[in-house]
Structure formats: C-alpha cells, structure tokens
Design an enzyme around this catalytic site. Structure first.
Site, PDB file in Angstrom:
ATOM      1  N   GLU A  41     -27.291 -39.031   1.513  1.00  0.00           N
ATOM      2  CA  GLU A  41     -27.826 -38.860  -0.053  1.00  0.00           C
ATOM      3  C   GLU A  41     -26.671 -39.066  -0.754  1.00  0.00           C
ATOM      4  OE1 GLU A  41     -27.630 -36.151  -1.774  1.00  0.00           O
ATOM      5  OE2 GLU A  41     -28.304 -34.415  -0.671  1.00  0.00           O
ATOM      6  N   ARG A  66     -28.053 -26.819   2.592  1.00  0.00           N
ATOM      7  CA  ARG A  66     -29.121 -27.547   3.511  1.00  0.00           C
ATOM      8  C   ARG A  66     -29.107 -28.966   2.663  1.00  0.00           C
ATOM      9  NH1 ARG A  66     -31.039 -25.239   7.634  1.00  0.00           N
ATOM     10  NH2 ARG A  66     -32.844 -26.558   8.040  1.00  0.00           N
ATOM     11  N   CYS A  71     -20.597 -40.825   3.674  1.00  0.00           N
ATOM     12  CA  CYS A  71     -19.871 -40.812   5.033  1.00  0.00           C
ATOM     13  C   CYS A  71     -18.818 -39.940   4.816  1.00  0.00           C
ATOM     14  CB  CYS A  71     -19.360 -42.224   5.054  1.00  0.00           C
ATOM     15  SG  CYS A  71     -18.196 -42.872   3.822  1.00  0.00           S
ATOM     16  N   HIS A 110     -15.143 -46.673   3.987  1.00  0.00           N
ATOM     17  CA  HIS A 110     -16.046 -45.885   5.210  1.00  0.00           C
ATOM     18  C   HIS A 110     -15.313 -45.124   5.935  1.00  0.00           C
ATOM     19  CE1 HIS A 110     -19.639 -45.159   7.116  1.00  0.00           C
ATOM     20  NE2 HIS A 110     -19.407 -45.305   8.320  1.00  0.00           N
ATOM     21  N   ASP A 124     -20.567 -42.392  14.335  1.00  0.00           N
ATOM     22  CA  ASP A 124     -20.851 -42.600  13.173  1.00  0.00           C
ATOM     23  C   ASP A 124     -22.127 -41.939  12.434  1.00  0.00           C
ATOM     24  OD1 ASP A 124     -20.719 -43.452  10.175  1.00  0.00           O
ATOM     25  OD2 ASP A 124     -20.228 -45.412  10.746  1.00  0.00           O
TER      26      ASP A 124
END
Length: 279
Positions: A41, A66, A71, A110, A124
């Site tokens: 998110e 939580r 990435c 990334h 990943d």
C-alpha cells in the site's frame, strides 16, 4: 536493537509457527505468508508522510502498527528477516514493467532479493498485486509453479524479465540485470517514488494482498477487485471516504489514524465524505 528484527513479532504478524531453518521450504513459506498478511500500500505517500527505511521504522509500521508499505519497505524488512535467519541474501534493483509497454523505460526504482541456496533464487514480496508467493529459481528454462500464478524468468540480450501468466498470456512484471541495490540507491529511489509529482505512487491509490486460496485482492483508486484462484474477479466501486476506510479495514487489516483523509491526483480524484453502504 535497531539493526535487528524482532523475529518473534514478525513471525506472529505473518502467522508463521514452527522452526525456520534457512531452507527453500522456509523461504517459500515465509514469502507466501508475508504476501498474504502484510498488504502492499502507498497510503502514507498519499497522506504526505515520509517513508522511513530505517529497520526500526519498518518494524514499527509493518509489524507493530499492522500496516503495509511498498517495495522498499516490504523487501527491506524481508531481506533483514532472511539475513537474521541465516540466509545468504543480496538486494537487487529492477524496473517495474507490469502493464507497461516495452517502448516505455521506467526508472530503476524497485528492490527485490536474491537468495543463494546451492543455486540462486529470487524472491519479491513487494511488487504490488503481482508480489510472488514463492521464490523463483534464477533460470530461464520455462514456467515455475507458485501457490498463485505461474511465473518464469526469460533472458533477452543482457536483460532478464520476471513474467507472470495471466489468462494464458505472459506479461512482464519487472526487468533486471542482477545489479545490486545498496542502501544509498534505495534512499534516492525511495525519495523519488514517494515525493516526485510524476511518481505513480503520488497519483494513484494502490493496495493489494494475496489470499490463502490462490486469489488476490486489490484496490486501485476507487475500484476494489476480488479475484479467485480461477481468475474470475468481482469489482466494487468505492463511493466515499467512509467506505474506503471500511474496505481497508475489512479486506486489508488497515486502520487509518484518526483524522486521516486520503487524497490523490489520479483519475478519480478525492473521495467525498458522505456515508455509503459497504460492499
């Protein structure tokens, strides 16, 4: 310690019990559990909050609070977990190509992970709705099964591509060269992806996680998609901010801090505050 992961807390967060020796079976089990429980998110980017890559901050957000992340948060935390468990790991850089034409060259922003277990494997847990639920062998010799979609690694010249099979068609997920991504490169790329006006993380609401039955749940701007293992998806439109909050909590386990109001500059713009029925 700030340079150590609280492994008990992390394993409880992803719901993994039992021994965790540095084996392929453990790697696959942890990857699957991570992607199913810790959502991808970009809410903090849209809330205008900085993305802190310090390991203590990552644990505080993804484990204690939580929440989820993108990435640099997911794979940095997972990299630290694997290293602490005794895996031989290296951080790699890539260009995300999912749903992007080859004619377009995205930035190399990334982070993912190479693991040595007699042979090389790639893992990943932070590439959005296509986060892999198993490690992929670093070999361009055909499809590899995962608990979710089939994947494969293909080599074209000096480039490697992680591809996913969807509806019988192979699609690029990311492009890479096996170049490592040291912390300073992650800091620079994280600054760009979280602050630059052209970054798609600044312009789109993205939330995703895998499900234990082989499906996936994703939220892109106002569209909630719930896809089963058969590939069939049901879609629901988010009509206002109250509904967004209910969906985030019910589908992804995310509770926004009181007073938060997510805004983005994507095609659907800001959400009104008027109440609506949840799906």
């Amino acid at each position: 310690m700030h340079d150590q992961v609280d492994l008990d807390a992390y394993l409880a967060r992803i719901g993994h019990a039992g021994p965790v020796p540095p084996t392929l079976a453990t790697l696959n089990a942890l990857a699957a559990a991570h992607v199913q429980t810790i959502p991808f998110e970009n809410l903090d980017v849209l809330l205008g909050r900085p993305i802190d890559l310090d390991l203590a901050a990552l644990q505080a957000k993804l484990v204690t609070a939580r929440r989820g992340g993108y990435c640099f948060e997911h794979n940095a935390l997972f990299l630290a977990v694997l290293a602490q468990l005794g895996f031989d790991v290296r951080p790699l850089s890539a260009r995300v190509r999912y749903q992007r034409a080859r004619a377009f060259t995205p930035a190399r922003t990334h982070l993912f992970i190479r693991v040595e277990l007699g042979e090389s494997w790639l893992v990943d847990v932070g590439v959005g709705g296509m986060s892999a639920t198993a490690a992929l062998r670093l070999a361009d010799d055909g499809p590899q099964a995962t608990p979710h979609e089939p994947r494969r690694i293909v080599r074209e010249g000096g480039l490697l591509y992680d591809q996913v099979q969807l509806g019988g068609t192979w699609q690029d997920v990311k492009e890479f060269t096996l170049e490592e991504m040291p912390p300073i490169d992650r800091i620079v790329a994280n600054w760009y992806t979280s602050t630059h006006p052209s970054s798609h993380f600044k312009n789109r609401l993205l939330v995703a996680r895998a499900t234990a039955d082989g499906g996936r749940i994703g939220l892109l701007d106002r569209e909630l998609s719930v896809r089963g293992a058969d590939g069939v998806a049901t879609r629901t439109t988010i009509t206002d901010h109250a509904m967004l909050e209910r969906v985030l909590e019910a589908r992804f386990g995310i509770t926004l801090p009181a007073g938060s109001h997510v805004r983005w500059d994507g095609p659907d713009g800001d959400l009104p505050r008027t109440p609506a029925m949840a799906p």
